[in-house]
Design a protein around this motif. Sequence first.
Motif: not given
Length: 429
Positions: A238-252
Amino acid sequence: MTRRTQRNGRFRTACTLITTLGTLAGAALLGAAPADGAAGSARGPASRSAPSPIAPGVEYRYFDIPTARGTARAHVLDVDLRDPRASVGLLYPGKVAARAPVSALADGVGAVGGINGDFFNITETQHPGVEATGAPVGPAVANSRALKAAVPNGQRFGPAMPPGVTTEAVLGVGTDRRARLDDLALEGQVRTPGSSLPLGGLNQYALPVGSVGAFTDDWGSVSRTRATCGTDTSRGAPCSTDTHEVTVRGGRVVASSDAPGTGPIARGSTVLVGREEGAQQLRKLSTGDRVSVSHRLVAAASHVPFRFALGGFPVLRGGVPLPGLDTTTSAVRTAAGISDDGRRLLLLSLDGSPEFRTGLTIAEVTDTLRELGARDGFSLDGGGSSTLVSATSTLVARAPGADAVTVRNHPSGGAERPVPNGIGVFSRK
């Protein structure tokens, strides 16, 4: 004796050795009618073509291989990397998670020939509602730039690999213009003011459990959800139920979400996707936090950087077949062989037309590469068995003076299937 004459002599010897493996009475050149009047009959005398020049340093030929199950037909592009006008490189649609027919990929970049490449994420029947990415299994390098890393071994598509082989296996050509086999491992870090996390993936459809993976604009617009499905040992978990995503641009950090996103990634941005422990680490980041991401692919044996590389799995090393090769499952396959100390590359694709669709086993393909003079061999994606019609195995070549390539073999099912990458053959005047 010239190098070209020596090479052609080796090929004629190889074809003779191959035809003696079966019980066929003899061989006839293409266009010559066998005794029963059926030219090219799969059950009659085996046939082969004379070498046909495609471009300087590049020749095309085909020959038949009799087996106990019937006759297979092999199509070969022979590339002499000693010729400064001939080269090979990665064919791909411009994004990792995208597909196109080999002929379109070749014509799009002016290649004079090519074959299909790595196995890929073609279906997601075990994860309802999750989009198949079409992305390849193994690492990929184009024009000396790392496009992606390998998925975990348990997440691959394709036939079983020989013992000890991993998804990091590649075939490629270095900056020294020599073809070679190697393994390419990902080395990378996600650094914040308070921590440093190892990078577990780069533009790949499956991430290791508990890791953080990086996605760049090379990935494409396909959803990143698939990267958090399955485990290191089970593609269908099964797919994980504990996920997170962040977008980084210009080092932040500029954005975050608890679910992997979809859509194109802006040039200069990196999307970090975490699962389990990796997700927990990413949740500690807030908008505006400083983050740096670094990554590279490191060769296990080569000391020469790869100019191009793609995944698959080795079947032949130093002239010796790897142990554990499949000797029972026959299919329409694609493979590549390396000879002359990396100075010659043989690109082989079997014919998928009905009279030749029985194909070859992995072990038989390996023997064929050896008979052609290869010291190292590499299996690429192929069509299905005689009971599973597929159309992956494709070899294209441009006739001298033509504006476009033509498909030289007959893909199973009668048409090319879109693929994520391949090996392109180029000629420079």
